[in-house]
Write a protein that holds these residues in place. Structure first.
Motif, short mmCIF file in Angstrom:
data_model
loop_
_atom_site.label_atom_id
_atom_site.label_comp_id
_atom_site.label_asym_id
_atom_site.label_seq_id
_atom_site.Cartn_x
_atom_site.Cartn_y
_atom_site.Cartn_z
N UNK A 1 97.19 99.34 -11.52
CA UNK A 1 96.67 98.10 -12.06
C UNK A 1 97.60 96.68 -11.80
N UNK A 2 99.01 97.16 -12.53
CA UNK A 2 99.66 95.73 -13.42
C UNK A 2 100.26 95.82 -11.74
N UNK A 3 100.28 94.31 -11.15
CA UNK A 3 101.20 93.98 -10.34
C UNK A 3 102.09 93.25 -10.50
N UNK A 4 103.44 93.87 -10.47
CA UNK A 4 104.70 93.94 -11.26
C UNK A 4 104.38 91.55 -10.47
N UNK A 5 104.96 91.54 -9.38
CA UNK A 5 105.20 90.80 -8.76
C UNK A 5 103.79 88.83 -9.45
N UNK A 6 102.81 89.86 -10.11
CA UNK A 6 101.63 89.08 -10.63
C UNK A 6 102.26 89.15 -11.94
N UNK A 7 102.81 90.11 -12.69
CA UNK A 7 102.46 90.24 -14.18
C UNK A 7 104.35 89.10 -14.73
N UNK B 1 108.65 85.81 -25.73
CA UNK B 1 107.45 85.59 -26.40
C UNK B 1 106.25 86.03 -25.11
N UNK B 2 106.51 84.91 -23.94
CA UNK B 2 105.28 84.77 -22.57
C UNK B 2 105.00 86.20 -22.37
N UNK B 3 106.46 87.29 -21.92
CA UNK B 3 106.24 88.58 -21.89
C UNK B 3 104.87 89.38 -22.66
N UNK C 1 97.25 92.03 -20.35
CA UNK C 1 97.21 93.48 -18.98
C UNK C 1 97.04 94.35 -19.64
N UNK C 2 97.37 94.94 -20.54
CA UNK C 2 96.95 96.85 -21.15
C UNK C 2 95.51 96.62 -21.74
N UNK C 3 94.57 95.15 -22.21
CA UNK C 3 93.80 94.93 -22.50
C UNK C 3 93.11 95.43 -21.12
N UNK C 4 92.92 94.76 -20.38
CA UNK C 4 92.71 95.06 -19.07
C UNK C 4 93.00 96.49 -18.29
N UNK D 1 92.11 97.32 -29.69
CA UNK D 1 92.04 96.04 -28.65
C UNK D 1 93.07 95.01 -29.88
N UNK D 2 92.41 95.13 -31.09
CA UNK D 2 93.04 94.09 -32.41
C UNK D 2 94.66 94.69 -32.29
N UNK D 3 94.93 95.28 -32.19
CA UNK D 3 96.48 95.95 -32.32
C UNK D 3 97.08 94.63 -31.67
#
Lengths: 307, 361
Positions: A5-11, A250-252, A259-262, A269-271
């Motif tokens: 579900x993670x789209x690399x372009x959007x990422x 850092x932005x990455x 994205x991983x949370x989503x 989640x806390x980690x």
């Protein structure tokens, strides 16, 4: 977990957006530190920039004016720091902390009426030709103007410090203020200018958060971004190019953990939420373990011309 | 021409005068700020500084709050001040405070519903140990790798906040709490409740600990070799090294002590005034304590007074919200300004103002 579900372009595109506020603040702070001043108030100037930028953009329905106002607000706040540390010779660490506390209080005071409001969006600036490229176009060349501005600013700062006489003087002031003073350079005034530049950049970074990245105003919304910008300057060993690398790394991390949370990754989640801060610590440790290279020699030392 | 001339020694008079001057300047500028907000300035100043203690209707409630709010501020600020004296900038007390509260509460809740008298002391010890351990992270990283303690301790505040949100809706959540986040309420569990010791004074064990810390810090800094070594390290690091003072030991001692006190403060707060561990039980005391430490000139007695004054502005701020509809954030700005004016006026402690051209020496 569904990683597909993670789209690399959007990422990649969102990495650029999430790195921009920190990049702006960090490149400004780098110039300040190059002049030998440690301003720990980045967080306070950023959040003030965020709220002032938001308020002006909403009132004038112009995000451009918002950014200008944010830069002015950041610079004004940094001027208070400059007057205190350069003319009244106060402790830079304590004054920087004070600036952050003042900024946090001031911003939530100004921002109260603007909570929950929407801001006019900053239009995308699609670079001609390049933005028509198949995947890269969407990924790299269809952002808003501030993303490109931040990268141009990095290049400008790099060229300024490396190739201009004024840049050389700035570095001289940061490396040895007594020698620079003896050569007749106005140490205090040069430092004030650097501090103003740093404040304006932090203000812009904050405004990018509230006007583009989030985009709305919430109390305490910078959530440590200013401190991370300070860490990135250390990470970058006071070099403009590496500041950009650090901010994008850092932005990455930030975007990836969101994205991983989503995607429902099997990690607490806390980690994940704490991971940007933990990685900042880790990076600082790695950098310092190698020995800090390139810290301006007069960094954080007060200057008082006795004659 | 106006110039500054360095004093051979910091002026003793100005050391005492500057905090008072800073408070007055803050009142003036704060008054202007209130006027800009459309509130009566004199009235607002009176509500903040006078009414919490002497208002006939509200004072009965707000007077005990003075000690309740001053307790944690003083406890944390004492720990921070000793580090600041040595040039060790632990600004992550808020994180140590949170982790202390979590550890202490966790140890206590493990024994629920025991009514043993040992529960509360064990919780205090666990809280202090938790804060200590959290502060050891920047200490180890600083001494082992030379990592900047300012950034690390501050980053750890954000980590601690995430841990807090996680445990208050997970590990420590009240099983009888209908699924709401937040731990069991310690006020309903006598063995763990940090109750008021004397009715209507606000005096609880945390305040007692703060007073002990003030006395202890005074003894340490003025009578003990460790206190001397700490001051020496701060004022002349090279001289300290030649004298055989180990910088590593000073870092561990200062950060450890600050973490210990902040952790204990967190536990006292969670089991007393706050009553439970929730995602937002911490009230930013760890950051305000930095102002308290500076306002008190890093001196234990000064910190005691500064803590009381800062507590007063907290309560006064709440009263001003209630009575004058003043925004809550303005008091935060007020406190920040206080630190700013203090740092600005501090120039007179170390420098002398001179008029005219410099003569022959």
């Amino acid at each position: 977990m569904d990683l597909s579900s993670i789209n690399p372009v959007l990422l990649i595109a969102s990495v650029m957006v999430s790195a921009t506020p920190i990049l702006l603040a960090a490149i400004g702070e780098m110039v300040v530190e190059k002049s030998g001043v440690l301003n720990l108030g980045v967080e306070g100037m950023m959040i003030t920039g965020a709220v002032v930028g938001f308020a002006v953009a909403v009132s004038a329905t112009s995000p451009g004016l918002g950014f200008v106002a944010a830069a002015i607000a950041g610079a004004l706040l940094s001027l208070a720091f400059g007057l205190l540390t350069q003319y009244l010779l106060s402790n830079q660490v304590a004054t920087g902390l004070g600036l952050t506390l003042v900024g946090l209080g001031l911003s939530s005071l100004i921002g109260k009426p603007y909570e929950g409001m929407k801001t006019p969006t900053l239009s995308k600036f699609e670079i001609p030709l390049l933005s028509d490229l198949p995947i890269l176009g969407d990924m790299l060349f269809s952002h808003d103007v501030m993303v490109y501005f931040s990268l141009l600013l990095v290049a400008a700062v790099w060229a300024f410090l490396k190739y201009t006489r004024a840049g050389l003087i700035l570095r001289a002031v940061g490396e040895g203020h007594d020698s620079a003073h003896a050569l007749g350079y106005k140490v205090t005034q040069i430092r004030i200018l650097a501090i103003l530049f740093g404040g304006a950049c932090a203000g812009l970074g904050g405004a990018y958060l509230s006007l583009v990245r989030v985009p709305q105003w919430t109390e305490g919304m910078t959530a440590g971004a200013g401190w991370i910008a300070l860490a990135i300057v250390v990470f970058a060993s006071w070099r403009a190019g590496r500041v950009a690398v650090g901010a994008y790394l850092f932005g990455g991390v930030t975007v990836l953990q969101l994205n991983l949370q989503a995607a429902g990754a099997d990690v607490p989640v806390a980690l994940l939420s704490a991971s940007p801060y933990l990685i900042t610590i880790l990076v600082l440790v790695i950098i310092s373990a190698r020995g800090v290279h390139g810290a301006p020699a007069s960094l954080g030392r007060p200057f008082h011309a006795s004659h | 021409m106006l110039r500054l001339e360095k004093r051979p020694q910091p002026s003793q008079l100005w050391t005492v005068v500057t905090p008072i001057l800073a408070v007055f300047l803050t009142m003036i500028v704060g008054g202007i700020m209130f006027a800009l907000l459309g509130k009566p300035p004199l009235e607002a100043i009176k509500v903040i500084f006078w009414d919490p203690l002497f208002h006939e209707q509200f004072a009965a409630y707000s007077r005990p709050q003075l000690l309740v709010k001053a307790g944690p501020l003083i406890l944390i600020a004492i720990g921070l001040s000793i580090g600041f004296k040595a040039g060790i900038w632990n600004i992550g007390a808020e994180g140590q405070y949170i982790i202390g509260a979590i550890c202490g509460a966790g140890v206590g809740l493990a024994f629920y519903p025991s009514e043993s008298v040992l529960i509360f002391p064990a919780m205090v010890l666990a809280g202090a140990a938790g804060g200590w351990a959290w502060a050891m992270i920047p200490a180890v990283l600083k001494t082992r790798f030379g990592t900047n303690e300012i950034l690390v301790s501050l980053m750890l505040v954000y980590v601690a906040q995430n841990v807090l949100i996680s445990v208050s809706s997970g590990l420590l959540r009240n099983p009888e709490g209908m699924g709401f986040p937040g731990s069991r309420n310690f006020k309903q569990w006598d063995a763990a409740h940090n109750a008021e010791l004397i009715a209507n004074t606000g005096m609880h064990w945390g305040v007692v600990a703060a007073f002990i810390a003030v006395i202890g810090a005074y003894m340490l800094m003025s009578r003990h070799i460790m206190g001397f070594n700490i001051r020496l390290t701060g004022e002349a690091p090279r001289a300290a090294r030649f004298a055989g003072v180990s910088p590593t030991r000073i870092v561990f001692f200062c950060l450890g002590l600050a973490g210990l006190l902040a952790g204990a403060a967190g536990l006292f707060e969670a089991t007393g005034p706050a009553g439970q561990i929730t995602g937002a039980f911490n009230a930013g005391y760890g950051f305000t304590a930095i102002i308290v430490a500076f306002l008190g000139r890093l001196h234990p007695v000064g910190i005691l007074l500064a803590g009381l004054l800062m507590a007063l502005t907290y309560i006064g701020g709440e009263l001003a919200q209630l009575m004058l509809n003043l925004p809550g954030a303005s008091i935060q700005l007020f406190q920040g300004m206080l630190l700013f004016f203090l740092l600005a006026t501090d120039v007179f402690t170390n420098y002398r103002l001179r008029f005219g051209k410099k003569g022959l020496v």
